[in-house]
Design a protein around this motif. Sequence first.
Motif: not given
Length: 397
Positions: A269-274, A311-312, A317-318
């Motif tokens: 769950a990472v912040l999306a920039f769009r 989360e980022m 990083s896989r």
Amino acid sequence: MHTTDVLIVGGGIVGLGTALALTDRASVTVIETEQHVAQHQTGHNSGVIHSGLYYKPGSAKARTCAEGRELLYRFCAENSIPHDRCGKLVVATDASELPALDELERRGAANGLRGITRLTGDQLRAIEPHVRGVAGLRVAETGIVNYKTVAEAYARKITAAGGAVRTGAKFLGCKPEPDGLTAETTAGPLRAKLLVNCAGLYSDRVARLCGVEPGVRIVPFRGEYYELKPRAEHLCRHLIYPVPDARLPFLGVHFTRMIGGGVECGPNAVLAFRREGYRVRDASARDLWELATSPGFWKMSRRFWWTGLNEMYRSLSRRAFWHALQKLIPEVSFHDLTPAGAGVRAQAVAPDGKLVDDFFIRQAPRMVHVLNAPSPAATASLSIGRSIAEMALKELG
């Protein structure tokens, strides 16, 4: 000019579920910006039919999930939609997670789940030989389905009942009139007695276009997935979840069998920039400006900055993603993972920075605005749709 009793903005599963509930009591028109229904949150999730295990007893999520889950299973059976009530495991990987597991078991019982079984570590491994855990819960009511297929079936039933589903029609605004309103869309004007906003990622903007202050800001969170390569699919027989962080409305990375075959891993769950930012590089100047000028967003960020950084890191990083999966199934190899799709969740954030955790609906004259419809919205779409339809009918008088 096209006229209708109820105009629903948004062709996702909640909007379509609401329209379906209204078709025998009012004329209904659904408008959707995209060329097909279910293109965003509905079509980009893990396909889980949720049991109702996690939700606060007495909350709208708990009530609608229990009813909606069984309605959905019945709908799928009656309409020959592939689905599987396969059950899931929630796994405590060490003793520190046992109190949270106890609380989940209590909540599940309070929410009326009858298929919960407490498992020891040995019992876990008897069901899932490759799982590592000290205890767990087996939840029989959980299942899987393709929600895009479900939404398309809703749309067919709406049109068969005389309703209209108009794709390629973006909502631009509305003008009140003595007996209703006129909505402007890219496909031309529509006149309606009532508007229902089920626009998901754009629900707050649609509310403002209608002259209604939503009281929340939609913050998009991207959830990224991997899939297990066929050689590793034997490692997972059921759905396998960690014990979630109770402070957050996210369940942590997990293993999900898919109705079409294969095993999906995630999401983070990472912040999306769009608002439709399905890729890391997707960005919108307008969306970023709205976040930058939102006090609620910054308050939320200060509260959860460490979680956000983690989360980022896992997004970039896989290997970090892989290590998170290994907590549940140590035998998963780094090379067993292949990138899959991503989804974007519309998370409503209050002005004080709190994440709105339940359904949030705001009514206005001749309008119903659904401003937060978190998981289990897809599971409970028929139940939620009935509730929203009742609000709409009361507003119509």
